[in-house]
Design a protein around this motif. Structure first.
Motif, PDB file in Angstrom:
ATOM      1  N   THR A   1      -4.164  52.813 -25.704  1.00  0.00           N
ATOM      2  CA  THR A   1      -3.912  51.379 -25.616  1.00  0.00           C
ATOM      3  C   THR A   1      -5.029  50.710 -24.833  1.00  0.00           C
ATOM      4  N   PHE A   2      -5.545  49.633 -25.408  1.00  0.00           N
ATOM      5  CA  PHE A   2      -6.554  48.824 -24.728  1.00  0.00           C
ATOM      6  C   PHE A   2      -5.998  47.417 -24.555  1.00  0.00           C
ATOM      7  N   VAL A   3      -6.071  46.874 -23.337  1.00  0.00           N
ATOM      8  CA  VAL A   3      -5.557  45.546 -23.012  1.00  0.00           C
ATOM      9  C   VAL A   3      -6.706  44.700 -22.487  1.00  0.00           C
ATOM     10  N   GLY A   4      -6.851  43.492 -23.047  1.00  0.00           N
ATOM     11  CA  GLY A   4      -7.945  42.608 -22.662  1.00  0.00           C
ATOM     12  C   GLY A   4      -7.675  41.818 -21.404  1.00  0.00           C
ATOM     13  N   ASP A   5      -8.531  40.818 -21.170  1.00  0.00           N
ATOM     14  CA  ASP A   5      -8.477  40.038 -19.932  1.00  0.00           C
ATOM     15  C   ASP A   5      -7.620  38.776 -20.042  1.00  0.00           C
ATOM     16  N   GLN A   6      -7.248  38.345 -21.258  1.00  0.00           N
ATOM     17  CA  GLN A   6      -6.467  37.122 -21.420  1.00  0.00           C
ATOM     18  C   GLN A   6      -5.004  37.404 -21.118  1.00  0.00           C
ATOM     19  N   GLN A   7      -4.585  37.123 -19.896  1.00  0.00           N
ATOM     20  CA  GLN A   7      -3.230  37.401 -19.432  1.00  0.00           C
ATOM     21  C   GLN A   7      -2.415  36.122 -19.490  1.00  0.00           C
ATOM     22  N   LEU A   8      -1.474  36.046 -20.461  1.00  0.00           N
ATOM     23  CA  LEU A   8      -0.615  34.862 -20.581  1.00  0.00           C
ATOM     24  C   LEU A   8       0.659  34.996 -19.765  1.00  0.00           C
ATOM     25  N   SER A   9       1.154  36.211 -19.613  1.00  0.00           N
ATOM     26  CA  SER A   9       2.380  36.471 -18.856  1.00  0.00           C
ATOM     27  C   SER A   9       2.335  37.918 -18.399  1.00  0.00           C
ATOM     28  N   PRO A  10       3.289  38.329 -17.547  1.00  0.00           N
ATOM     29  CA  PRO A  10       3.292  39.733 -17.109  1.00  0.00           C
ATOM     30  C   PRO A  10       3.411  40.742 -18.246  1.00  0.00           C
ATOM     31  N   THR A  11       3.919  40.312 -19.406  1.00  0.00           N
ATOM     32  CA  THR A  11       4.103  41.228 -20.534  1.00  0.00           C
ATOM     33  C   THR A  11       3.199  40.915 -21.713  1.00  0.00           C
TER      34      THR A  11
END
Length: 305
Positions: free
Chosen positions: A78-88
């Motif tokens: 799993t790769f997660v980017g930098d655009q964090q809209l909410s904790p989930t």
């Protein structure tokens, strides 16, 4: 000058108590609160090892030794980017899962604009494509519109098109619908399903009603420890109905979560989860019994990380 009395008593206080209307979320999450109460089916022995390589990258190894089927190994990245809209929610997100049999399940989630989300899903089974699906979702201030394109094939002229729409009528009431259109050689059809959801302080009631049948659920949170859910499904095509009752008991001081269920097909089951702090280990033990078919299976899992 004396005190000025409002011509409509309580009007000012009533206006202050009005709750703002927010986005209703996705159509697929209408019954999520109720489904989370029910335990997930498990059997055999499963070992799950989660490893965070960085703040953006995580891998998971899953070994499942089954007693009723073939044993398997899954590798998930799993790769997660930098655009964090909410904790989930974070974008872009790339998820890939491959098994020892060569089957692949991949998902790509991306935020095209502030309100536009896209998702692509690909599934293969032993080097053969089984599913490919493309979703586009627009989230307004008080509504959500989604368009899904599934398994498009220009050669055989087959396609599945799904459209969802949800509208927040009030701060507690959400109304919407689903339209499914499918076309394949020699067959073409469409059907519409209406949906409604009412969220109170401690309970949530949801109903889907259409040509194919009905799906209703009720979730109630009694307190911080006890949650219950009731689910009813009726399929007009299969002439089948199912009723299920689930519950969840949470003991924070003991780091224990217990989930159980009972349905109209004489199936009963439960899963006990126990965390072992300060170690990053979670143990789960489950048992499921089908009285009608005289089938029983149990499972045990260890989750590390």
């Amino acid at each position: 000058m004396g005190n000025v009395v409002s011509p409509v008593p309580g009007l000012r206080r009533g206006l202050r108590r009005e709750e703002p209307i927010s986005n209703p979320g996705s159509f697929d999450e209408l019954h999520r609160k109720c489904k989370e109460v029910f335990p997930q089916q498990m059997e055999g022995v499963k070992l799950v090892i989660n490893k965070s390589l960085s703040s953006h990258f995580q891998v998971t190894h899953t070994i499942h030794m089954s007693t009723i089927g073939q044993s398997s190994y899954h590798f998930n990245a799993t790769f997660v980017g930098d655009q964090q809209l909410s904790p989930t929610e974070a974008f872009p997100t790339l998820i890939g899962d491959i098994s020892n049999a060569g089957s692949l399940n991949a998902q790509v989630l991306h935020l095209l604009a502030e309100r536009i989300r896209t998702k692509a899903i690909f599934q293969t089974q032993q080097s053969k494509f089984v599913t490919w699906q493309f979703d586009t979702e627009y989230r307004g201030e008080d509504y959500t519109a989604t368009l899904t394109l599934g398994n498009p094939d220009l050669i055989s002229e087959s396609i599945i098109l799904v459209a969802h729409f949800l509208q927040s009528v009030t701060s507690r009431l959400v109304l919407g619908g689903e339209m499914v259109y499918h076309r394949r050689p020699g067959e073409e059809g469409a059907f519409i399903t209406l949906a409604g959801k009412y969220t109170a302080l401690k309970w949530v009631a949801t109903l889907n009603l259409g040509y194919g049948g009905a799906h209703a659920s009720y979730y109630h949170r009694a307190n911080d420890q006890i949650q219950v859910g009731v689910e009813f499904e009726a399929n007009t095509r299969l002439q089948d109905t199912n009723f299920a009752f689930g519950y969840q008991l949470t003991l924070p001081q003991a780091n224990v979560v217990f989930r159980g269920f009972l349905d109209s097909n004489w199936c009963v089951g439960a899963v006990l989860e126990k965390k072992l702090p300060p170690l990053p280990v979670t143990l789960a033990l489950g048992a499921f019994l089908n009285h009608w078919k005289h089938r029983f299976h149990c499972g045990f899992s260890i989750i590390v990380g």
